[in-house]
Write an enzyme that holds these catalytic residues in place. Structure first.
Site, PDB file in Angstrom:
ATOM      1  N   GLU A 133       0.852  -1.196   0.000  1.00  0.00           N
ATOM      2  CA  GLU A 133       0.000   0.000   0.000  1.00  0.00           C
ATOM      3  C   GLU A 133       0.879   1.234   0.000  1.00  0.00           C
ATOM      4  O   GLU A 133       1.834   1.329   0.788  1.00  0.00           O
ATOM      5  CB  GLU A 133      -0.920   0.003   1.218  1.00  0.00           C
ATOM      6  CG  GLU A 133      -1.812   1.241   1.323  1.00  0.00           C
ATOM      7  CD  GLU A 133      -2.761   1.185   2.515  1.00  0.00           C
ATOM      8  OE1 GLU A 133      -3.224   0.062   2.857  1.00  0.00           O
ATOM      9  OE2 GLU A 133      -3.019   2.247   3.119  1.00  0.00           O
ATOM     10  N   GLU A 138      -2.486  11.195   3.576  1.00  0.00           N
ATOM     11  CA  GLU A 138      -3.591  11.047   4.503  1.00  0.00           C
ATOM     12  C   GLU A 138      -3.576  12.264   5.423  1.00  0.00           C
ATOM     13  O   GLU A 138      -2.517  12.710   5.854  1.00  0.00           O
ATOM     14  CB  GLU A 138      -3.471   9.774   5.336  1.00  0.00           C
ATOM     15  CG  GLU A 138      -3.626   8.490   4.539  1.00  0.00           C
ATOM     16  CD  GLU A 138      -3.441   7.266   5.406  1.00  0.00           C
ATOM     17  OE1 GLU A 138      -4.433   6.574   5.659  1.00  0.00           O
ATOM     18  OE2 GLU A 138      -2.287   7.019   5.815  1.00  0.00           O
TER      19      GLU A 138
END
Length: 251
Positions: A133, A138
């Site tokens: 990932e 974020e």
């Protein structure tokens, strides 16, 4: 064609071809390009309730719009239930290596968790975290002014070990450019052309660097969850994540 114009065009060719485009979506028009994107809907149940992070929202395509040249994902609350949107390019746009650039304006407020990220295209075969990932960006509203750039690998058992939290003044204001340069040897993360974090693995095997294969994009706006936090400031609703464009060019 005018001779001088022809010479000018020829002279420009090396510069326009030095970084060939792999993919670009400018979110023009009034609807999502379904040749590029698919919706993810629901709460992840029964296989991955809360999408694996105890998130509070139900994803629904009604909260994903294309307006005024932007992808707009909205989080709202109806009664006791939160709703938001999530999309991905799985089985449609998948690529290996490149310079990934996303111009976006963040959703903010405590409990909101916008994310621009990527997963290995082999996730159905190998599962997560073996898929790998890449978290381009974020933002967690309970930690204002901070951007997270992270990688998940089997060697870390999926935990957020390969990560950097960076304080960026004004990150909540207006649009910013989030960029990731991904090569066979390292991954570099930038915000507004400032280098934040470079990941170089301990070993170049599938456990430490599962990034030598195709990946696909995900864009979502989560509510609550393990990272987003248990407390959600409903007074800031609705929250909106705007994405002006996503583009990938060869390094």
């Amino acid at each position: 064609m005018n001779y001088k114009v022809a010479i000018l065009l020829i002279s420009l060719l090396p510069f326009t071809s030095c970084a060939p485009k792999i993919f670009q979506d400018n979110f023009d028009g009034d609807s999502l390009n379904m040749d590029h994107w698919s919706y993810e809907e629901g709460d992840g149940c029964p296989d991955l309730c809360g999408w694996g992070n105890n998130e509070l929202q139900i994803y629904n395509r009604d909260y994903v719009k294309v307006e005024d040249g932007n992808l707009v994902i909205t989080a709202i609350k109806k009664g006791d239930q939160y709703f938001s949107g999530k999309i991905n390019t799985k089985d449609k746009i998948e690529f290996q290596y490149g310079s990934i650039e996303v111009r976006a304006k963040l959703a903010t407020g405590k409990g909101f968790w916008p994310a621009l990220w990527m997963l290995g295209a082999d996730i159905d075969e190998v599962g997560w975290p073996a898929s790998g990932e890449i978290d381009i960006m974020e933002y967690v509203g309970k930690e204002p002014g901070i951007v997270f750039t992270s990688l998940h690998t089997p060697a870390s058992h999926g935990n957020t070990i390969n990560t950097k939290k960076t304080a960026i003044e004004g990150i909540e204001d207006g649009f910013h450019i989030f960029k990731t340069d991904w090569s066979k040897d390292n991954i570099k993360f930038y915000v507004d052309d400032v280098l934040l974090y470079t990941f170089v693995p301990k070993d170049y095997d599938d456990k430490h660097y599962p990034f030598r294969k195709p990946f696909y994009f995900l864009v979502n706006l989560a509510v609550g969850g393990n990272l987003g936090g248990a407390v959600v400031d409903d007074t800031t609703l609705p929250q909106k994540l705007y994405v002006d464009y996503i583009k990938v060019t060869k390094l």
